[in-house]
Design a protein around this motif. Sequence first.
Motif, mmCIF file in Angstrom:
data_model
loop_
_atom_site.group_PDB
_atom_site.id
_atom_site.type_symbol
_atom_site.label_atom_id
_atom_site.label_comp_id
_atom_site.label_asym_id
_atom_site.label_seq_id
_atom_site.Cartn_x
_atom_site.Cartn_y
_atom_site.Cartn_z
ATOM 1 N N VAL A 37 16.248 -27.699 12.169
ATOM 2 C CA VAL A 37 16.613 -27.119 13.462
ATOM 3 C C VAL A 37 16.275 -25.633 13.506
ATOM 4 N N LEU A 38 16.645 -24.916 12.441
ATOM 5 C CA LEU A 38 16.396 -23.471 12.412
ATOM 6 C C LEU A 38 14.900 -23.169 12.386
ATOM 7 N N ASP A 39 14.133 -23.999 11.657
ATOM 8 C CA ASP A 39 12.672 -23.800 11.652
ATOM 9 C C ASP A 39 12.101 -23.995 13.053
ATOM 10 N N ALA A 40 12.596 -25.021 13.768
ATOM 11 C CA ALA A 40 12.099 -25.286 15.125
ATOM 12 C C ALA A 40 12.451 -24.141 16.072
ATOM 13 N N LEU A 41 13.668 -23.606 15.951
ATOM 14 C CA LEU A 41 14.073 -22.486 16.803
ATOM 15 C C LEU A 41 13.267 -21.233 16.499
ATOM 16 N N THR A 42 12.968 -21.016 15.219
ATOM 17 C CA THR A 42 12.159 -19.859 14.826
ATOM 18 C C THR A 42 10.759 -19.955 15.415
ATOM 19 N N GLU A 43 10.173 -21.159 15.380
ATOM 20 C CA GLU A 43 8.848 -21.356 15.967
ATOM 21 C C GLU A 43 8.867 -21.108 17.482
ATOM 22 N N LEU A 44 9.945 -21.550 18.129
ATOM 23 C CA LEU A 44 10.071 -21.298 19.572
ATOM 24 C C LEU A 44 10.133 -19.806 19.854
ATOM 25 N N GLY A 45 10.928 -19.091 19.043
ATOM 26 C CA GLY A 45 11.060 -17.652 19.241
ATOM 27 C C GLY A 45 9.768 -16.906 19.000
ATOM 28 N N ALA A 46 8.945 -17.418 18.059
ATOM 29 C CA ALA A 46 7.670 -16.767 17.750
ATOM 30 C C ALA A 46 6.561 -17.192 18.692
ATOM 31 N N GLY A 47 6.833 -18.194 19.536
ATOM 32 C CA GLY A 47 5.830 -18.677 20.463
ATOM 33 C C GLY A 47 4.758 -19.534 19.827
ATOM 34 N N THR A 48 5.028 -20.077 18.640
ATOM 35 C CA THR A 48 4.036 -20.894 17.936
ATOM 36 C C THR A 48 4.285 -22.382 18.112
ATOM 37 N N SER A 49 5.264 -22.761 18.916
ATOM 38 C CA SER A 49 5.580 -24.168 19.110
ATOM 39 C C SER A 49 5.250 -24.576 20.532
ATOM 40 N N ASP A 50 4.709 -25.799 20.664
ATOM 41 C CA ASP A 50 4.436 -26.326 22.003
ATOM 42 C C ASP A 50 5.555 -27.233 22.499
ATOM 43 N N GLN A 51 6.654 -27.294 21.728
ATOM 44 C CA GLN A 51 7.800 -28.105 22.108
ATOM 45 C C GLN A 51 8.723 -27.308 23.041
ATOM 46 N N PRO A 52 9.401 -27.964 23.992
ATOM 47 C CA PRO A 52 10.343 -27.244 24.874
ATOM 48 C C PRO A 52 11.604 -26.832 24.130
ATOM 49 N N ALA A 53 12.255 -25.796 24.622
ATOM 50 C CA ALA A 53 13.512 -25.326 24.038
ATOM 51 C C ALA A 53 14.615 -26.349 24.310
ATOM 52 N N PRO A 54 15.666 -26.364 23.501
ATOM 53 C CA PRO A 54 16.741 -27.347 23.704
ATOM 54 C C PRO A 54 17.618 -26.995 24.895
ATOM 55 N N GLN A 55 18.175 -28.036 25.492
ATOM 56 C CA GLN A 55 19.158 -27.873 26.557
ATOM 57 C C GLN A 55 20.563 -27.863 25.984
ATOM 58 N N VAL A 56 20.793 -28.732 25.016
ATOM 59 C CA VAL A 56 22.081 -28.859 24.338
ATOM 60 C C VAL A 56 21.786 -29.250 22.889
ATOM 61 N N LEU A 57 22.624 -28.776 21.971
ATOM 62 C CA LEU A 57 22.519 -29.173 20.566
ATOM 63 C C LEU A 57 23.757 -29.974 20.183
ATOM 64 N N VAL A 58 23.545 -31.198 19.644
ATOM 65 C CA VAL A 58 24.631 -32.041 19.147
ATOM 66 C C VAL A 58 24.457 -32.143 17.642
ATOM 67 N N SER A 59 25.440 -31.639 16.893
ATOM 68 C CA SER A 59 25.271 -31.522 15.436
ATOM 69 C C SER A 59 26.446 -32.126 14.682
#
Length: 529
Positions: A37-59
């Motif tokens: 999860v943290l790796d995916a969020l880091t990629e989103l923050g760096a703009g290197t991911s083509d995946q959409p940001a989360p709406q809700v996180l269930v953990s």
Amino acid sequence: MKPIWIVDDDPSIRFVLEKALAREHLPTRSFTNPREVLDALTELGAGTSDQPAPQVLVSDIRMPGGTGLQLLEKVHALQPGLPVIIMTAYSDLDSAVSAFQRGAFEYLPKPFDLPKAVELIHRAVQESQREDVAQDSPAATAEMLGQASAMQDVFRAIGRLSQSQVTVLITGESGSGKELVARALHKHSPCAGGPFVAINTAAIPKDLLESELFGHERGAFTGAQTQRRGRFEQAEGGTLFLDEIGDMPFDLQTRLLRVLSDGHFYRVGGHSAVKAHVRVIAATHQDLERRVQDGAFREDLFHRLNVIRLRLPALRERPEDVPMLTRHFLQQSARQLGVEPKRIADAALARLAQFGFPGNVRQLENICHWLTVMAPAQVISVQDLPPEVLAVPAPCAPQALPGSAPAAPEPPPADAAVPPDAAVVPVRAPLRSTTLDAVLSPQREGAAPADTWEDALAAQAQTLLGTGQEAVWDTLTRRFESRLIRTALAATHGRRMEAAQRLGIGRNTITRKIQELGLDVQDDDKNSL
């Protein structure tokens, strides 16, 4: 739509939630541990991911490689407004308390009832969407355009305030662009990196406004199932725009004064002061000095807000800006609709400039949208203009004389229904009347034709102005709107929805007008099929 992120090391839990949310048309993305999860969020923050940001996180709360509570803290550091739901099979008090203390949206013990879990996720989605609206700063807002000297004064004031975070009060008529000025003040200020959060204090019921502004604690009132951040917290480090501040309830004015005075506030039901690092910009179309004299607005709050005042001119005060704004809105409307921009003839522009625009820039923008859809040719001519513009007679050269013939074809009467598939506004014979009362009343059979109803209106206005009467605009407008609404309701046998449609206004608008004008009419919509 943004996906729901699910993180759990148990594949059966992930499978069940994925299928249940798919039935609700909610997209999902699953993870097996917090690191992913943290790796995916880091990629989103760096703009290197083509995946959409989360709406809700269930953990889940206990997983290999880290706990859900640790993940909660790190997620809130990266995505402060993201609702997080914590699941656990180890339902104990410490876990529940820790989850809420660290900012969890809700705590979900396993085994859970699946419909209730889905309902909870829906509530979290609503909260996420609310946060998105509050914190999203549009990348490209409508431009502020204007060559008139009054607008140049506004631009200069925005420039002088660009290095300051002082409180600003913006005054001006409805539709004149006060929020655009507020956004410009935010964009060109030291707090431009923070969020711009706007709230219309007149549009929110009094009982909900306090919670909207200051937030509430869990259990503060019936239905407060979670802690909720108010607009002051959402605007942290940025700008809070309080629109229509003149309509704020008196008791809430006291709370707002306290925040402006010492920078602290309390959530509804809370006991700990919250520090607000927020710049406040307020706006109103009302005369606040008069509101203070009438006892409807606190004088001390007025002086707190009135540090710097910017007056935004009405569009009729800057007619030289109408051509520039018209071309801009036609281009903007074409982009939104995906069509080729239409051009407007000089004669049509001149006719537009003669219009008073009671709805100001917003009304001009709406007219340009209407023209983009309804004008039959690529070049807009005078006869293509909407009825409310054509209803204003074109002046004769060198000037219009009482009783003179209009230079342009007469428009249809105000109560004439325009066919929905009509490409061009039809030209009808003018409604004739000798007095304004006759104009605003049904035509009497056998009445002798005299001046046009526009001339009668002009004569009546001249009479009222000559006697020194104040608020002539409001007086005549109320009489005109009253007669127009009554006529439409009579034609539709009291059905408000149909009357609103035929008048070209919304159901809420006609209901509000009926209340404002004090019309004693029945609503037969409930009796119609």
